[in-house]
Design an enzyme around this catalytic site. Structure first.
Site, mmCIF file in Angstrom:
data_model
loop_
_atom_site.group_PDB
_atom_site.id
_atom_site.type_symbol
_atom_site.label_atom_id
_atom_site.label_comp_id
_atom_site.label_asym_id
_atom_site.label_seq_id
_atom_site.Cartn_x
_atom_site.Cartn_y
_atom_site.Cartn_z
ATOM 1 N N ASP A 237 20.202 -39.321 -11.172
ATOM 2 C CA ASP A 237 21.130 -39.635 -11.846
ATOM 3 C C ASP A 237 20.739 -40.113 -13.352
ATOM 4 O OD1 ASP A 237 24.134 -40.723 -11.927
ATOM 5 O OD2 ASP A 237 23.077 -42.829 -12.515
ATOM 6 N N GLU A 273 20.911 -34.922 -13.587
ATOM 7 C CA GLU A 273 22.262 -34.908 -14.365
ATOM 8 C C GLU A 273 21.888 -35.557 -15.778
ATOM 9 O OE1 GLU A 273 26.395 -37.770 -14.239
ATOM 10 O OE2 GLU A 273 24.386 -38.610 -14.166
#
Length: 538
Positions: A237, A273
């Site tokens: 993330d 990401e």
């Protein structure tokens, strides 16, 4: 004698009909029978991934919250669609519904079940050849994580004039604390003290300090823990926020993560990401991480949406083909074997049905433009049935629409702050019965990808001699074999495309998709494509 003559004529007619039929099949290749072809699924990291938000997916125990046993019960559904990879959004204990603020990195959130449930999930995935990756939130922890609460308690207990020290409290060095209020709005006060901490996303998500070797050792222990549990890798993330937007330092952190994970398992898959344009996220491939999500093609303003909903040369089928080559080359500038991670929608973005204005034909064609891209293609749960969801984040993470009766066993309530959602298309139960549903189209698209390894792994080249602005024509070459994909992206017009068999060395159609169910045909060197269709030639 007359009876014999009649029989002879009938036999002759039958033979002529058979010859015509064989000739037609020879011209079209596998034609309508392509779905019966063998899958050629390779056990590598070029997979077709299904993203699951466990909370909203399937409830196994009647509390209206999705759980790991619910995921296990739906693995056959995932496998039948053709997916061979699953990405689970965070499953670790957290005070939030979304669980991106972790309080314990080595446990399962009780809402989702137990560690035994997770171990069973891994086993069941392995039986089906499904690689399971889990969301790993490195950039920040929860403000309720024991590391952070210990650091804050330490700061609050300092005597006046006493300076903090990592020797006295190691956790003080785990976060980005400063004395005195910074000008940045992303710093928050520790109680009534003079100290502030960085939280780029929220005051409930304090950022981690990766200059601290001790915190890196903690995360190494965490990664090895989950790898020992059998995960096939991680989704990382917010990777561009480890050090703000400092690409060089962020890449260094990712290199450390990649080296550690691959030391334990060289076949592990990592996807990051980096929410930015292609020119930025391509640079992150220098870290050695396998993939980064391809934001260039995603969302309401990405290449796929522009191709299907905008007019003009810059948003044409030709532009789509050029973009496929452009992203491939951008990645290879930093890593020759980097794997693109195309997606169209995820948990942070509005669902496609809305910005496609609930046009079923466009929704289907968008699926094709995403899933048939090279790399590891990702599909967000519910997109395969055209689910609804936009606005606040909770709306984008609504309950999986298994059945029209929302009280049916397994259905979830979704996040507490979710606004009421009205799905315009039928449920999974209904769509599975229809050959022309969005569900069936997704299934066929993934099947086409699974039958032709070149689709995911092939080096892309554009066929520049095909100049029709409605036609995207590309080749994909892998392991010495080449296929050709022709897309007709005209919303209304049937197209004929001439492609020399002698020059390109193909012989047949090996599969095709058409949003309306129309046929693609090949006669001589000319391919006829209905509007919104794609064909694969080999």
């Amino acid at each position: 004698m007359r009876l014999t003559e009649k029989m002879g004529k009938r036999i002759l007619v039958a033979l002529l009909f058979a010859a015509m039929l064989l000739g037609s099949l020879a011209a079209c290749g596998k034609g309508e029978d392509w779905r019966a072809g063998e899958k050629q699924v390779i056990d590598d990291n070029y997979r077709t991934w299904y993203e699951i938000f466990v909370y909203s997916f399937y409830d196994s125990d009647g509390d209206r919250i999705g759980d790991l046993q619910g995921v296990i019960s739906k693995l056959d559904y995932v496998e039948e669609l053709g997916f061979n990879g699953i990405w689970l959004m965070p499953i670790m204990p957290s005070p939030s519904y979304h669980k991106y603020d972790v309080t314990d990195y080595k446990a399962i959130d009780p809402q989702y079940g137990t560690m035994e449930d997770f171990e069973k999930l891994v086993q069941e995935c392995d039986k089906r050849g499904i690689k399971l990756i889990v969301d790993l939130v490195l950039n920040h922890t929860s403000s309720e994580h024991p590391w952070f609460t210990a650091a804050c308690e330490y700061l609050e207990e300092l005597e006046e004039g006493e300076e903090p020290s990592a020797e006295d409290c190691p956790y003080y060095a785990y976060y980005n604390f400063v004395k005195g209020k910074p000008s940045s709005p992303t710093y928050y006060q520790v109680g009534n003290t003079e100290y502030y901490y960085e939280g780029a996303f929220s005051d409930r998500m304090p950022d981690v300090n990766f200059d601290c070797e001790a915190v890196r050792k903690e995360f190494e222990d965490i990664m090895s823990f989950w790898q020992a549990k059998g995960v096939g890798g991680f989704r990382l993330d917010a990777v561009k926020h480890f050090y703000g937007d400092d690409t060089v330092r962020n890449v260094e952190v990712l290199s450390w993560v990649n080296d550690y994970v691959k030391f334990i398992d060289p076949n592990a898959y990592i996807v990051g990401e980096c929410w930015d344009g292609m020119n930025v996220y391509a640079q992150y491939y220098a870290s050695g991480v396998d993939s980064f999500f391809d934001f260039e093609f995603a969302d309401s303003g990405g290449v796929i949406t522009r191709t299907l909903t905008y007019n003009g040369e810059t948003n044409s089928a030709q532009a789509y083909a050029k973009a496929l080559v452009r992203v491939q080359n951008a990645i290879r500038d930093y890593r020759e074997d980097g794997i693109d991670a195309p997606f169209f929608v995820n948990h942070d973005l509005a669902r496609a049905a809305g910005y496609m204005r609930y046009d079923e034909r466009k929704i289907k064609m968008a699926a094709t433009l995403n899933v048939l891209m090279s790399g590891s293609a990702f599909v967000y749960y519910g997109e395969e049935i055209g689910m609804t969801g936009s606005g606040r984040d909770e709306n984008k993470r609504a309950p999986m629409y298994w059945n029209e009766d929302t009280q049916t066993r397994g259905m979830t309530d979704g996040p507490a702050d979710m606004e009421p959602q009205e799905n315009r298309f039928a449920s999974v139960q209904e769509q599975m019965k229809e050959d022309n549903s969005i569900y069936s189209f997704y299934k066929d698209t993934i099947l086409l990808r699974n039958q032709n390894p070149e689709i995911a792994r092939g080096t892309v080249a554009r066929l520049e001699e095909i100049t029709d602005q409605d036609i995207a024509a590309v080749s994909k070459t892998f392991d010495g074999k080449t296929i050709y994909l022709l897309y007709n992206l005209s919303e209304t017009d049937k197209k004929e495309v001439t492609l020399s068999r002698e020059q390109y060395g193909y012989s047949e159609i090996v599969g095709y998709l058409s949003v309306d169910g129309g046929k693609v045909s090949l006669k001589g060197d000319t391919v006829t494509l209905p509007s919104y269709s794609v064909v694969v030639l080999r």
